[in-house]
Motif scaffolding. Structure first.
Motif, PDB file in Angstrom:
ATOM      1  N   LEU A 124       6.407  60.916 -22.956  1.00  0.00           N
ATOM      2  CA  LEU A 124       6.152  60.731 -23.513  1.00  0.00           C
ATOM      3  C   LEU A 124       4.743  58.928 -22.533  1.00  0.00           C
ATOM      4  N   LEU A 136       9.205  49.571 -21.473  1.00  0.00           N
ATOM      5  CA  LEU A 136      10.373  49.610 -22.726  1.00  0.00           C
ATOM      6  C   LEU A 136      10.515  48.222 -22.556  1.00  0.00           C
ATOM      7  N   ASP A 161       5.052  49.090 -24.227  1.00  0.00           N
ATOM      8  CA  ASP A 161       4.980  50.764 -24.706  1.00  0.00           C
ATOM      9  C   ASP A 161       5.767  50.573 -26.075  1.00  0.00           C
ATOM     10  N   GLY A 162       7.178  50.178 -26.048  1.00  0.00           N
ATOM     11  CA  GLY A 162       8.078  50.923 -26.999  1.00  0.00           C
ATOM     12  C   GLY A 162       9.395  50.330 -26.828  1.00  0.00           C
ATOM     13  N   THR A 175       8.445  54.673 -30.435  1.00  0.00           N
ATOM     14  CA  THR A 175       7.353  53.898 -29.402  1.00  0.00           C
ATOM     15  C   THR A 175       5.623  54.237 -30.392  1.00  0.00           C
ATOM     16  N   VAL A 225       5.181  56.699 -21.084  1.00  0.00           N
ATOM     17  CA  VAL A 225       5.399  54.754 -21.629  1.00  0.00           C
ATOM     18  C   VAL A 225       5.591  54.507 -20.338  1.00  0.00           C
ATOM     19  N   ARG A 247       7.761  47.962 -34.499  1.00  0.00           N
ATOM     20  CA  ARG A 247       6.001  48.251 -33.901  1.00  0.00           C
ATOM     21  C   ARG A 247       5.197  47.277 -33.204  1.00  0.00           C
ATOM     22  N   CYS A 287       6.614  45.184 -30.310  1.00  0.00           N
ATOM     23  CA  CYS A 287       6.474  45.537 -29.540  1.00  0.00           C
ATOM     24  C   CYS A 287       5.327  45.156 -28.909  1.00  0.00           C
ATOM     25  N   ALA A 304      11.550  59.941 -22.267  1.00  0.00           N
ATOM     26  CA  ALA A 304      10.066  58.583 -22.141  1.00  0.00           C
ATOM     27  C   ALA A 304       9.445  59.309 -21.423  1.00  0.00           C
TER      28      ALA A 304
END
Ligand SMILES: [Mn+2]
Length: 355
Positions: free
Chosen positions: A87, A92, A18-19, A44, A89, A9, A12, A84
């Motif tokens: 979520l 990625l 975001d993930g 994420t 996001v 994380r 990231c 995804a």
């Protein structure tokens, strides 16, 4: 939540993602604990999901407690797209060294509206924790034991493949999951082939026999090379062996935090070059070793990663003279604050096996 996910994380965050979509099997195992052959991770800021198929759902649930297991249907990337989009996001990361062109095109299709950023996460595996070093030590121990055994077993008239088979059988008897790679047994003139996979060649008196092998234990690979003499060594064989041994010892002594792979390679390489055999040492001095047999950092003329404590690397100089033969000596070592701890315990003195 485990510390490895937190470090992913952090990566990231640093890259503005975001993930991350983790697809390489070794990385999937590293971050989740799941060792099945199929699946991917979507990590994420707040979620950690492991997508896998029907065959692995139960196994994934028990091996990856920090992940929510999502069973996918016919197409894993379609399920990834749905997951995804739930979520919400926008950006990625994906593994640029592992995702194929076809997979990338499918990801673009299924993850429409999401920006895909090519990245690497392997570097997060360079420094090993205690459990990893324990597994690696076990893998090294098994290979050392197999080498001791093979010294009693090997004799002239055997093929290289018979020796490789005995090495593999012994390692598995001692608890290895499998051989770390196709075992190299290169004898006589074949010892000039740096990667001479065991062949039907018959081992004869007077041959150098280079054996390069390793065990996998809990996913961790060991890597050892020893070159022995079948019978009595000639003067030239002794001389070449001694140069490689001095280069190997100097390389090991040079391993310490704060040095780059290139600097350590140079220490060892200069010994071989000064002895007049620089052109016969055409590969890097060593490589990181862990869940992959070859990983970061590299000890080579192009190795610009600075070593840090808890990295695990090999040190393996060699001299290979075409049509004559060759020698390589390799240990697996752990970088520690004062230098390195050599895990490989097998003797590096020239061993003459007389039968
Ligand atoms: Mn190696």
């Amino acid at each position: 939540m485990n510390n490895r996910i937190e470090r992913l994380r952090e990566l990231c965050t640093n890259k503005g993602l975001d993930g991350f979509i983790v697809t390489k099997p070794e990385n999937r195992l590293y971050f989740s604990g799941f060792c099945g052959s199929s699946g991917l991770l979507l990590v994420t800021g707040n979620d950690a999901k492991l997508l896998t198929d029907f065959r692995y759902v139960t196994q994934a649930q028990s091996q990856a407690p920090d992940f929510e297991i999502v069973r996918h249907g016919v197409a894993i990337l379609k399920t990834l797209g749905q997951t995804a989009s739930n979520l919400e996001v926008k950006k990625l990361g994906f593994e640029m060294d592992y995702v194929t062109w076809a997979d990338y095109q499918a990801m673009e299709r299924e993850l429409s509206g999401i920006e895909l950023i090519p990245c690497r996460v392997d570097e997060l595996r360079m420094m090993k924790d205690e459990a990893e070093i324990t597994a690696l030590k076990r893998a090294v121990f098994i290979a050392d034991q197999a080498f001791s055994h093979i010294l009693k077993y090997i004799r002239p008239g055997m093929t290289e493949r018979e020796v490789a088979l005995e090495l593999e059988y012994t390692m598995r008897r001692l608890g290895a999951e499998k051989s770390a790679f196709d075992i190299i047994v290169a004898s006589g003139v074949r010892s000039s082939l740096p990667h001479g996979i065991a062949s039907e060649k018959i081992i004869a008196n007077g041959d150098f026999v280079t054996m390069d092998f390793g065990a996998v234990y809990n996913g961790y690979h060991s890597d050892i090379t020893r070159t022995i003499i079948m019978g009595q060594a000639s003067d030239k064989q002794r001389q070449i062996y001694e140069i490689v041994l001095q280069a190997q010892l100097a390389g090991v002594a040079a391993v310490q935090p704060g040095r780059t792979g290139k600097q350590i390679d140079e220490v060892s390489r200069s010994i071989i070059t000064n002895a007049g055999y620089g052109n016969y040492f055409g590969h890097g001095l060593g490589h990181g070793v862990g869940l992959n047999i070859h990983e970061e950092p590299r000890l080579s003329p192009g190795g610009d990663t600075m070593l840090e404590a808890a990295m695990t690397v090999t040190v393996e100089p060699g001299i290979y003279i075409p049509e004559w033969g060759g020698v390589r000596i390799e240990d697996t070592v752990v970088v520690v604050s004062a230098g390195c701890e050599v895990l490989t315990a097998s003797s590096k003195q020239l061993i003459q096996v007389e039968r």
